[in-house]
Design an enzyme around this catalytic site. Structure first.
Site, PDB file in Angstrom:
ATOM      1  N   GLY A 158      44.353  29.462  36.067  1.00  0.00           N
ATOM      2  CA  GLY A 158      44.468  29.288  37.511  1.00  0.00           C
ATOM      3  C   GLY A 158      44.218  27.846  37.913  1.00  0.00           C
TER       4      GLY A 158
ATOM      5  N   GLY B 125      67.220  -3.298  31.249  1.00  0.00           N
ATOM      6  CA  GLY B 125      66.035  -3.127  32.093  1.00  0.00           C
ATOM      7  C   GLY B 125      64.787  -2.897  31.257  1.00  0.00           C
TER       8      GLY B 125
HETATM    9  C1  HXC Z   1      34.376  37.208  37.109  1.00  0.00           C
HETATM   10  C2  HXC Z   1      35.055  37.314  34.930  1.00  0.00           C
HETATM   11  C3  HXC Z   1      36.124  36.435  35.200  1.00  0.00           C
HETATM   12  C4  HXC Z   1      36.265  35.955  36.529  1.00  0.00           C
HETATM   13  C5  HXC Z   1      36.188  36.957  33.133  1.00  0.00           C
HETATM   14  N1  HXC Z   1      35.153  37.606  33.649  1.00  0.00           N
HETATM   15  N2  HXC Z   1      36.807  36.232  34.068  1.00  0.00           N
HETATM   16  N3  HXC Z   1      34.191  37.686  35.884  1.00  0.00           N
HETATM   17  N4  HXC Z   1      35.362  36.359  37.443  1.00  0.00           N
HETATM   18  N5  HXC Z   1      37.232  35.102  36.857  1.00  0.00           N
HETATM   19  C6  HXC Z   1      34.214  38.494  32.970  1.00  0.00           C
HETATM   20  C7  HXC Z   1      34.858  39.795  32.563  1.00  0.00           C
HETATM   21  O1  HXC Z   1      34.811  40.708  33.628  1.00  0.00           O
HETATM   22  C8  HXC Z   1      33.959  40.222  31.416  1.00  0.00           C
HETATM   23  O2  HXC Z   1      32.759  40.712  31.942  1.00  0.00           O
HETATM   24  C9  HXC Z   1      33.616  38.895  30.766  1.00  0.00           C
HETATM   25  O3  HXC Z   1      33.853  37.894  31.737  1.00  0.00           O
HETATM   26  C10 HXC Z   1      34.478  38.599  29.564  1.00  0.00           C
HETATM   27  O4  HXC Z   1      35.831  38.772  29.949  1.00  0.00           O
HETATM   28  P1  HXC Z   1      36.881  39.619  29.086  1.00  0.00           P
HETATM   29  O5  HXC Z   1      38.056  39.872  29.938  1.00  0.00           O
HETATM   30  O6  HXC Z   1      36.193  40.789  28.480  1.00  0.00           O
HETATM   31  O7  HXC Z   1      37.228  38.591  27.932  1.00  0.00           O
HETATM   32  P2  HXC Z   1      38.614  38.339  27.191  1.00  0.00           P
HETATM   33  O8  HXC Z   1      39.216  39.650  26.798  1.00  0.00           O
HETATM   34  O9  HXC Z   1      38.323  37.331  26.123  1.00  0.00           O
HETATM   35  O10 HXC Z   1      39.575  37.694  28.274  1.00  0.00           O
HETATM   36  C11 HXC Z   1      39.260  36.435  28.838  1.00  0.00           C
HETATM   37  C12 HXC Z   1      40.200  36.117  30.035  1.00  0.00           C
HETATM   38  C13 HXC Z   1      40.129  37.329  31.026  1.00  0.00           C
HETATM   39  C14 HXC Z   1      41.608  35.912  29.524  1.00  0.00           C
HETATM   40  C15 HXC Z   1      39.710  34.829  30.640  1.00  0.00           C
HETATM   41  O11 HXC Z   1      38.772  37.628  31.296  1.00  0.00           O
HETATM   42  C16 HXC Z   1      40.807  36.997  32.297  1.00  0.00           C
HETATM   43  O12 HXC Z   1      42.049  37.103  32.378  1.00  0.00           O
HETATM   44  N6  HXC Z   1      40.028  36.665  33.320  1.00  0.00           N
HETATM   45  C17 HXC Z   1      40.562  36.356  34.609  1.00  0.00           C
HETATM   46  C18 HXC Z   1      41.274  35.057  34.592  1.00  0.00           C
HETATM   47  C19 HXC Z   1      41.699  34.674  35.962  1.00  0.00           C
HETATM   48  O13 HXC Z   1      42.762  35.119  36.419  1.00  0.00           O
HETATM   49  N7  HXC Z   1      40.812  33.933  36.645  1.00  0.00           N
HETATM   50  C20 HXC Z   1      40.934  33.631  38.031  1.00  0.00           C
HETATM   51  C21 HXC Z   1      41.889  32.477  38.064  1.00  0.00           C
HETATM   52  S1  HXC Z   1      42.128  31.925  39.654  1.00  0.00           S
HETATM   53  P3  HXC Z   1      32.024  41.981  31.304  1.00  0.00           P
HETATM   54  O14 HXC Z   1      30.796  42.133  32.130  1.00  0.00           O
HETATM   55  O15 HXC Z   1      32.979  43.117  31.438  1.00  0.00           O
HETATM   56  O16 HXC Z   1      31.764  41.605  29.896  1.00  0.00           O
HETATM   57  C22 HXC Z   1      41.149  30.639  39.724  1.00  0.00           C
HETATM   58  C23 HXC Z   1      41.228  29.997  41.033  1.00  0.00           C
HETATM   59  C24 HXC Z   1      40.655  28.642  40.964  1.00  0.00           C
HETATM   60  O17 HXC Z   1      40.475  30.270  38.871  1.00  0.00           O
HETATM   61  C25 HXC Z   1      41.156  27.955  42.164  1.00  0.00           C
HETATM   62  C26 HXC Z   1      40.775  26.550  42.175  1.00  0.00           C
HETATM   63  C27 HXC Z   1      41.642  25.831  43.161  1.00  0.00           C
END
Ligand code: HXC
Length: 523
Positions: A178, A413
């Site tokens: 993101g 250039g």
């Molecule tokens: C809260 C999160 C999290 C998030 C992961 N976790 N991302 N908690 N907010 N953004 C937590 C999970 O719930 C999980 O908690 C633990 O972290 C480990 O994650 P897993 O999914 O079990 O790990 P994995 O299978 O290795 O996958 C990792 C990952 C996936 C690919 C990063 O977690 C994921 O897709 N996360 C979301 C990514 C995303 O879309 N982020 C937001 C982007 S938008 P538990 O307690 O269950 O272990 C953004 C906006 C920024 O960032 C804007 C700035 C301008």
């Protein structure tokens, strides 16, 4: 007889502190730490230990906790709020750093997490030291909503504030998704580890839903994708250990901040060393490609070249060397790829590297062998005019000492752009085999003698005679030297001693520019 070591006295209050710190240091707990290891990644504290000088890390804000309450966050213990911050030494010099801890809520960024990073960045700016981010995070902490977004924006603002003031380095050691990719993107250099680092704006599922394209994490945003195709990543490493070794090596070429010059080291090589290899390159037939890295190795102290963006826009090579112990940025055309012609990617790669060197007082050595800009619809429609202008803009703007050597071709250039005398190259050399002209012999003859060639009984014979005449008159460095556009034509074998002398002479260079807010580089 072994002496029994007395345990130092620990008061009950100090013991409370120890207990709290032990809890923080346990991160997300043994299970999550094991999962982190199983996924091929090191822990956040291990990473810091491997990156910095022994026993030099001082942690700050270890006891910071989130104040968020939604989604039960107030009942959840999140050690250090998922990020370890502080200062340390690398190669004996201070740095500030932060390491996101994926074992704590996926290293996700909430407000407290963000403000810890911001404090570390503010300290880096105050102390005038580089800042290094070890990123391993699921992005904005979903439960903290807009506070996480605000936290990111605070970091972005500081990235921009610090840009050109202190070097900023990002190591991507896990997911980076993101808007979170934009903090690394605003820093000077991005490192990625093969197989475990991923950077993307939207993940494979969103890509599928939005465009119908199918991809995995690796194709979408792995180290190979970003080092070869997108140019987002500057350095790749086979392992995290290798990544930290490379960061330490890079930092050695850089000053601590824009007010300082890079650290000199004891010269490891003979400053008068001449090179048969270079003499042989200078004797090659004009169209024969050679390995530009070999030329750079021959010039550099200890034959060592630390290359930036190795896999991207390979028609232009950039990186750091030492010359007589001094840190120097090298920009060179690469005749083995697209004959060394400049295209959009090469222009942007070169421009960014030059901007970095200029920001941090690193002199520039430019090695020229360029037939021109790469022609074609794809380049024109892609904006070669505006994007190719970046390289020109950056060379013109750079006020660090600039030494140029025309190895062979410098046509059209591209001759002007590649740090020519006219855009304030300080010392411009050429090898005797250099060809400096508006265009190559074939193209020039076809245009100048179009009618004659059409009317000729044997156009091929006439063409080869005319080409030879053109080569004799223009495909040399002598026309340029006659006008003082080349300061000296040098023997190829003497390139190293010549450029060392030039840089030594230029050490005191100081240029004042027109007073203005800032220029407007074509973007
Ligand atoms: C809260 C999160 C999290 C998030 C992961 N976790 N991302 N908690 N907010 N953004 C937590 C999970 O719930 C999980 O908690 C633990 O972290 C480990 O994650 P897993 O999914 O079990 O790990 P994995 O299978 O290795 O996958 C990792 C990952 C996936 C690919 C990063 O977690 C994921 O897709 N996360 C979301 C990514 C995303 O879309 N982020 C937001 C982007 S938008 P538990 O307690 O269950 O272990 C953004 C906006 C920024 O960032 C804007 C700035 C301008």
């Amino acid at each position: 007889m072994s002496e029994k070591k007395e345990r130092p006295l620990v008061s009950p209050k100090t013991q409370v502190l120890f207990d709290k710190k032990a809890k923080v240091e346990a991160g997300g707990g043994p299970e999550r730490r094991a999962a982190q290891k199983a996924s091929g990644k090191l822990g956040a504290r291990e990473r810091i230990d491997l990156l910095v000088d022994d026993d030099s890390f001082e942690e700050i804000d270890a006891l910071v906790e989130t104040r968020a309450t939604d989604f039960g966050l107030d009942k959840k213990y999140m050690a250090a709020d998922g990020v370890i911050t502080g200062f340390a030494r690398i190669n004996g010099r201070p740095v500030c750093l932060y390491a996101q801890d994926f074992t704590v809520v996926g290293g996700s960024l909430g407000l407290a997490h963000a403000m810890k990073i911001c404090k570390a960045m503010d300290m880096a700016i105050t102390a005038g030291v580089p800042v290094i981010g070890l990123c391993d995070s699921g992005g904005a902490r979903i439960q903290e909503g807009v506070e996480s977004l605000g936290g990111y924006a605070e970091i972005f603002y500081r990235n921009v504030d610090a840009s050109g003031y202190v070097p900023q380095i990002s190591a991507i050691l896990g997911p980076c998704a993101g808007g979170a990719v934009y903090s690394p993107a605003l820093t000077d250099f991005i490192f990625m580890v093969e197989g475990t680092s991923h950077m993307f704006i939207t993940g494979p599922d969103v890509v599928k839903a939005a465009t119908g394209e199918t991809c995995d994490f690796e194709t979408l945003g792995g180290a190979d994708t970003h080092s070869r195709l997108s140019g987002v990543c500057h350095f790749t490493a086979g392992s995290e250990h290798d990544c930290f070794r490379q960061i330490r090596e890079l930092l050695d070429f850089l000053p601590q901040n824009c007010r300082e010059k890079p650290k000199s080291v004891m010269p490891s090589d003979d400053s008068k060393r001449e090179s048969d290899v270079l003499e042989r390159v200078g004797e090659l037939e004009s169209k024969k490609a050679y390995k530009i890295h070999e030329v750079i190795w021959e010039i550099a102290d200890g034959h060592r070249f630390f290359e930036v963006q190795k896999g991207f826009a390979r028609n232009l090579v950039a990186g750091f060397i030492r010359l007589d112990g001094e840190s120097i940025g090298v920009v060179a055309n690469n005749p083995q790829v697209l004959s060394g012609a400049l295209d959009i990617d090469a222009s942007e790669k070169g421009a960014r590297f030059i901007n970095f060197c200029d920001s941090f007082n690193i002199p520039l050595l430019t090695l020229v062998d360029v037939p021109g800009y790469w022609p074609g619809l794809e380049q024109e429609h892609g904006g070669i005019i505006r994007r190719g202008a970046k390289l020109l803009y950056s060379f013109c703007r750079a006020t660090v000492p600039k030494v140029t050597v025309v190895l062979r071709k410098a046509y059209g250039g591209a001759y002007d752009v590649m740090s020519s005398k006219h855009i304030r190259g300080d010392m411009n050399f050429a090898w005797p085999c250099a060809e400096i002209a508006v265009m190559g012999p074939q193209g020039a003859v076809n245009i100048l003698y179009k009618a004659e060639l059409k009317a000729a009984r044997d156009p091929e014979k006439l063409r080869s005679e005319l080409v030879q005449q053109y080569v004799d008159k223009f495909a040399s460095p002598f026309q340029a030297a006659k006008r003082g556009y080349i300061d000296e034509i040098i023997e190829a074998r003497k390139t190293r001693p010549k450029v060392i002398r030039a840089f030594n002479f230029l050490k005191g260079k100081k240029v004042e520019r027109l007073p203005k807010k800032h220029g407007n580089i074509p973007l």
